[in-house]
Scaffold this motif. Sequence first.
Motif, short mmCIF file in Angstrom:
data_model
loop_
_atom_site.label_atom_id
_atom_site.label_comp_id
_atom_site.label_asym_id
_atom_site.label_seq_id
_atom_site.Cartn_x
_atom_site.Cartn_y
_atom_site.Cartn_z
N LEU A 111 0.81 -1.23 -0.01
CA LEU A 111 -0.08 0.19 0.00
C LEU A 111 0.68 1.29 -0.10
O LEU A 111 0.29 2.28 -0.55
CB LEU A 111 -0.80 -0.10 1.43
CG LEU A 111 -1.96 -1.19 1.34
CD1 LEU A 111 -2.81 -1.04 2.56
CD2 LEU A 111 -3.00 -0.64 0.19
N GLN A 112 2.25 1.25 0.36
CA GLN A 112 3.22 2.42 0.51
C GLN A 112 4.40 1.56 -0.43
O GLN A 112 5.34 1.67 0.19
CB GLN A 112 3.32 2.63 1.91
CG GLN A 112 2.21 3.33 2.47
CD GLN A 112 1.86 4.78 1.95
OE1 GLN A 112 2.54 5.34 1.72
NE2 GLN A 112 0.45 5.08 1.95
N PRO A 113 4.29 1.79 -1.50
CA PRO A 113 5.43 1.27 -2.37
C PRO A 113 6.79 2.01 -2.35
O PRO A 113 7.71 1.71 -2.48
CB PRO A 113 4.86 0.94 -3.63
CG PRO A 113 3.78 1.72 -3.69
CD PRO A 113 3.31 1.79 -2.45
N GLN A 114 6.43 3.55 -2.13
CA GLN A 114 7.55 4.25 -2.14
C GLN A 114 8.04 4.61 -0.66
O GLN A 114 8.94 5.60 -0.56
CB GLN A 114 6.90 5.70 -2.69
CG GLN A 114 6.41 5.47 -4.16
CD GLN A 114 7.37 4.92 -5.15
OE1 GLN A 114 8.56 5.46 -5.19
NE2 GLN A 114 7.27 3.96 -6.00
N ALA A 115 7.66 3.90 0.33
CA ALA A 115 8.03 4.21 1.58
C ALA A 115 9.08 2.74 1.95
O ALA A 115 8.77 1.73 1.28
CB ALA A 115 6.74 4.08 2.82
#
Length: 147
Positions: A111-115
């Motif tokens: 859900l937070q691929p850039q984190a």
Amino acid sequence: MNEFVYSYPTKVYFGKKTAVDALAKELAGVGQTVMLAYEEQAEAARPTLRQAADVEGYDIIFLGLPNWWGDLPMPLYTFLEETDLSGKTIIPFVTHGGNGFSATVDTIASLQPQASVSDQGLSISRNDVSDAQGTVSEWLSGLEASL
């Protein structure tokens, strides 16, 4: 270290008599909370959050959650779908009834691929919460040294 803590729908109490008293008052509503969580999960609900989280000034997000039947609580889906945590480090911690993290860390990462989702999270059994103050302190000390 800057951090923002978001935790729903459970509360973890650490302390002596006052914490036990506060927890005892809430236990009467636990059955209702569990049923609500079960219904929300069955419906893949996305409950509206009371307020948006302002995470702009934070680099590290401590994400606390209960493991509900091997999954995130549905309000946490709302939070993760509505909040951009790109470039931030997410450190999850979970309370559970026997399943540890299950697939919750992978779900958070998807859900937070850039984190960056840390693999140094903390998992505490519901049976150990009342005696977990030392475990939590050790975990935080270890994290501080590695961040």
